[in-house]
Design a protein around this motif. Structure first.
Motif, PDB file in Angstrom:
ATOM      1  N   PHE A  34       3.693  -2.136   5.106  1.00 33.33           N
ATOM      2  CA  PHE A  34       2.026  -2.466   5.778  1.00 33.33           C
ATOM      3  C   PHE A  34       1.111  -0.981   6.751  1.00 33.33           C
ATOM      4  N   ASP A  62      -0.376  -0.430   2.505  1.00 37.01           N
ATOM      5  CA  ASP A  62      -0.840  -1.517   1.731  1.00 37.01           C
ATOM      6  C   ASP A  62      -2.209  -1.109   1.219  1.00 37.01           C
ATOM      7  N   PHE A 118      -1.750  -0.484  -2.790  1.00 35.74           N
ATOM      8  CA  PHE A 118      -1.482  -1.031  -3.269  1.00 35.74           C
ATOM      9  C   PHE A 118      -2.519  -2.160  -3.433  1.00 35.74           C
ATOM     10  N   ARG A 119      -3.357  -2.222  -2.881  1.00 35.85           N
ATOM     11  CA  ARG A 119      -4.375  -3.279  -2.566  1.00 35.85           C
ATOM     12  C   ARG A 119      -4.917  -3.089  -3.684  1.00 35.85           C
ATOM     13  N   ALA A 125      -2.233  -5.002  -6.619  1.00 35.71           N
ATOM     14  CA  ALA A 125      -0.859  -4.934  -6.185  1.00 35.71           C
ATOM     15  C   ALA A 125      -0.523  -5.639  -4.965  1.00 35.71           C
ATOM     16  N   HIS A 126       0.469  -6.145  -4.435  1.00 31.29           N
ATOM     17  CA  HIS A 126       0.728  -6.046  -3.025  1.00 31.29           C
ATOM     18  C   HIS A 126       1.359  -4.970  -2.555  1.00 31.29           C
ATOM     19  N   GLY A 127       1.664  -5.500  -0.390  1.00 33.36           N
ATOM     20  CA  GLY A 127       2.019  -4.199  -0.123  1.00 33.36           C
ATOM     21  C   GLY A 127       3.251  -4.126  -0.331  1.00 33.36           C
TER      22      GLY A 127
END
Lengths: 84, 705
Positions: free
Chosen positions: B405, B408, B411-412, B416-418
């Protein structure tokens, strides 16, 4: 249509009632599964350190959504809820 | 009965690699939302120690176990934790297919007492497929603490099936659960709830049912099938064709689809979900009593650990403590292990001398294979045996989803994904374990990005090298020494994370283009970790797994290293020949031939790269480590190492091909040679280019100064 606000624009701690999820939202089915359905109360709980994503309270669970996804969810603000 | 026969069930199970004991009397499926303590129920019933994750979607493959109750044997299948059965994700499809095609005798739906409504939504979906259901209301104690009381009898009456309350962590209620399972297996519930959809839908369902073949389905199944096919569930339609064509049943989804009014399209699913949730709400209102206003203590704590001010520093503190404990704590047991192995080595040599075995046998097996193996175990085992349990502790407590959380956003931006932040953290322990952990990412695209970039963060095997180099070449003067070295180390780690993000961005713009997928992450409440289970679970699941794979690659490598450094042509060993061949490239990269050769030979495990370099410089025939840092530095400088060499060595250590264990794991996780090869090339190219750039840049600069 001005009566609806994107969930992302709700202020912290405020509760809204879901009107609908945009039909072009890629997360639509997942959001429905998690209980973001019409008429459900949702509260904005807290933001992450970089303000995105944000955590919401829905059906007694805490779910984090990215702000652009939360923008797909349209709500009535809680004050209007009483009128409707 | 029903949708399938035993042969179709078997065909499906073959595709999921699940082995069921043939002999057990009943097959029981365990379903539920993520984070309901489903795996804890599974463990308590079967006694099989299987990992229970406190982050959503942990159990991807099915695990099976067996237990005995009242003279009957039961096979228990732990289905993936899902929020629904609409098969929008791989986990949902696996769970649905098992319920639909295998048809377990009883399905236990584990529901979380603290958020009943959403959990009932899944239970209702399962009840549409099969009436043979037991609902297990878990985490009752946690609910009571929150002032939530659930009337289990009323819930049973509402659902028309057996309902049991449990606190699986303390083993409470499990006997009652076993009893309810046995009862349901022998005599199914009489009047399980039937969902009533709006009239327009019910009309369509009736038409749908009429168009289904008459044989082999009972009324409940026909209703569910019609509903799914009307919802354009092509994956189910395809499976029906595939598996049931054996039974000469042909279902044409398109003919059903045409029944649907075009204006309804898109709203059909919403209408189903809405009806299910409305039913769940109604039941919840009927059975739930709030004794007091629910406390929101958890959210208050969450606000602090995800706040702008404390969020990131607290996370760094937690991770810092984990790394520090790992590095400091591993030192002593590592030395102890090394000493023990050395003693055994002496005994082995004595024994071989006693047998009068030739020198080459001693060399190949003792100095080659045995020493490399013991080196890898002594260096690898202690840090992993500390790191993984600590990490599991954070996981069990519920902190890991908060890391995802918090991070993220970065990564966003990288596409990419958190959750990749978690697999990266895991990568600090071991890249192979990090690659396995990528299973927690649902979307295939983002999962591949996480797998391919995991190697860019340094693992436990590379940390000792990083620390040695920081201490030798990059520490400040006097008492500032260790501080300077630590600062340098931190900068290297931050750099590694940034490179990993940049490569993720690159991948998401090139090889792995696509829409950023869903990030709907549940933040489950913090829970007291189960200390006892943690040790066993993380030791078995992660530490031993990684260690066994490492041993698998290290043994042949040990033999190769010995052969390379002891045999040769024309008075030169193969290692020397390889080194001089690689020297021109090594020089351009700010390194030398020996270093590059060591990286190649260190392919099975990064721990042995520095020992191979020292071995080559001292012209020894087996791995070695020098007594203290000063002699090591003198040796390196005598072999013309400069600060530039040390820096490029670090750079290449951070960015080069993954070790053998990691590559094996990537091959297994992606089941594709292309991605495995790309995961080899990507960091190697980054490493070579950055070394070339730095080395040539610095050399050019010194020309002008």
């Amino acid at each position: 249509m001005n009566d609806y606000y994107p969930l992302s624009e709700v202020t912290l701690g405020e509760t809204g009632v879901i009107a609908y999820v945009n039909s072009d939202c890629p997360l639509r089915h997942r959001l429905w599964d998690l209980g973001f359905t019409r008429g459900t109360h949702v509260t904005k709980l807290f933001c992450s350190p970089f303000s995105n994503p944000t955590a919401y309270l829905i059906r007694d669970c805490v779910i984090a959504l990215r702000n652009e996804d939360a923008a797909c969810i349209k709500i009535f603000s809680s004050s209007q809820e009483k009128v409707i | 009965m029903g949708l399938t026969n035993s042969s179709t069930g078997q065909a499906l199970l073959k595709s999921t690699n699940l082995v069921l004991p043939e002999t057990s009397d009943f097959v029981i499926a365990l379903a539920g939302n993520p984070n309901t303590g489903k795996s804890t129920v599974f463990n308590s019933l079967t006694g099989l120690k299987q990992h229970t994750g406190n982050w959503p979607g942990k159990t991807v493959a099915l695990s099976a176990g067996e237990y005995f109750f009242a003279d009957h044997s039961f096979s228990l299948i732990d289905l993936p934790g899902t929020y629904s059965l609409f098969a929008d994700s791989q986990e949902e499809e696996i769970a649905r297919d098992f319920l639909c095609f295998y048809q377990p005798d009883v399905t236990v739906v584990v529901v979380d007492a603290t958020c009943l409504e959403r959990n009932l939504h899944l239970a209702l979906q399962i009840l549409e497929i099969t009436p043979s259901v037991v609902v297990c209301v878990n985490l009752l104690d946690e609910a009571l603490r929150k002032g939530i009381y659930i009337d289990l009898d009323r819930l049973a009456k509402n659902l028309g099936i057996r309902v049991v309350g449990t606190n699986a962590r303390d083993g409470e209620g499990l006997d009652k659960l076993k009893e309810a399972i046995l009862l349901t297996a022998s005599e199914p519930a009489i009047s399980p709830i039937q969902i009533r959809y709006p009239d327009s839908l019910e009309e369509l369902i009736l038409k749908g049912i009429a168009s289904l073949p008459n044989t082999a389905f009972n009324e409940r199944q026909k209703r569910w099938l019609a509903l799914r096919l009307l919802d354009s569930d092509y994956s189910l339609a395809n499976k029906l064709q595939e598996y049931l064509s054996m039974a000469n049943l042909i279902v044409d989804p398109k003919s059903l689809n045409e029944l649907q009014h075009p204006s309804l399209a898109g709203e059909f699913r919403e209408s189903i979900v809405l009806t299910l949730y409305t039913t769940a709400e109604k039941i919840t209102r009927d059975v739930l009593k709030l004794n007091s206003k629910p406390r929101r203590g958890d959210h208050h704590f969450d606000r602090i650990i995800t706040s702008k001010i404390f969020g990131i520093p607290l996370m760094l503190l937690f991770l810092g403590i984990v790394f520090w404990l790992t590095l400091v704590g591993a030192n002593y047991p590592s030395q102890l292990l090394a000493k023990g192995f050395l003693w055994i080595e002496g005994q082995l040599l004595n024994f071989l001398t006693y047998l009068k075995s030739p020198e080459w046998i001693k060399g190949l097996f003792v100095f080659g294979i045995y020493r490399t193996l013991s080196w890898v175990i002594a260096v690898m085992l202690p840090p992993m045996a500390i790191f993984f349990p600590l990490f599991t502790l954070l996981e069990d407590w519920g902190y890991l989803p908060r890391i995802a959380f918090n991070l993220d956003n970065s990564f966003r931006l990288a596409g990419a994904h958190g959750k990749q932040s978690l697999t990266m953290c895991m990568g600090f322990g071991c890249n192979a374990a990090g690659v396995v952990a990528c299973r927690i990412i649902d979307s295939p695209r983002e999962r591949l990005i996480a797998i391919l970039t995991n190697n860019f963060v340094p693992c436990n095997g590379r940390f000792p090298t990083l620390i040695t180099m920081a201490l030798l070449f990059f520490s400040g003067p006097g008492f500032l020494g260790s501080f300077g070295a630590s600062l340098f180390l931190v900068l290297m780690i931050v750099g590694a994370v940034l490179v990993s993000l940049l490569v993720s961005k690159f991948l998401s713009k090139t090889f792995l283009q696509g829409l950023p997928s869903s990030f709907a992450l549940e933040l489950p409440p913090f829970r007291k970790p189960q200390i006892g289970l943690i040790l066993i679970r993380s030791l078995i699941d992660r530490t031993l797994y990684v260690l066994l794979r490492a041993i698998l690659v290290a043994a042949p490598a040990g033999a190769l290293i010995w052969i390379m450094s002891n045999l040769g042509i024309g008075g030169k060993t193969f290692l020397e020949l390889l080194s001089s061949f690689l020297h021109p490239l090594g020089y351009l990269m700010g390194l030398d031939g020996v270093i590059l050769a060591a990286f190649l030979l260190g392919f099975p495990a990064n721990e042995i790269v520095l020992p191979i370099i020292l071995m080559a410089y001292t012209s020894q025939g087996s791995l070695l480590e020098l007594e203290n840092l000063t002699t090591t530095k003198t040796l390196l400088i005598n072999n013309s190492w400069t600060n530039l060499t040390a820096f490029c060595f670090l750079l290449f250590s951070l960015n080069h091909f993954p070790c053998g264990t990691t590559l094996l794991t990537i091959k297994k996780e992606t089941s594709s040679w292309q991605w495995t090869i790309l995961s080899f090339l990507l960091p190697t190219i980054v490493g070579i280019l950055s070394c070339l750039f730095i080395a040539q840049g610095i050399r050019l600069l010194t020309l002008f100064i």
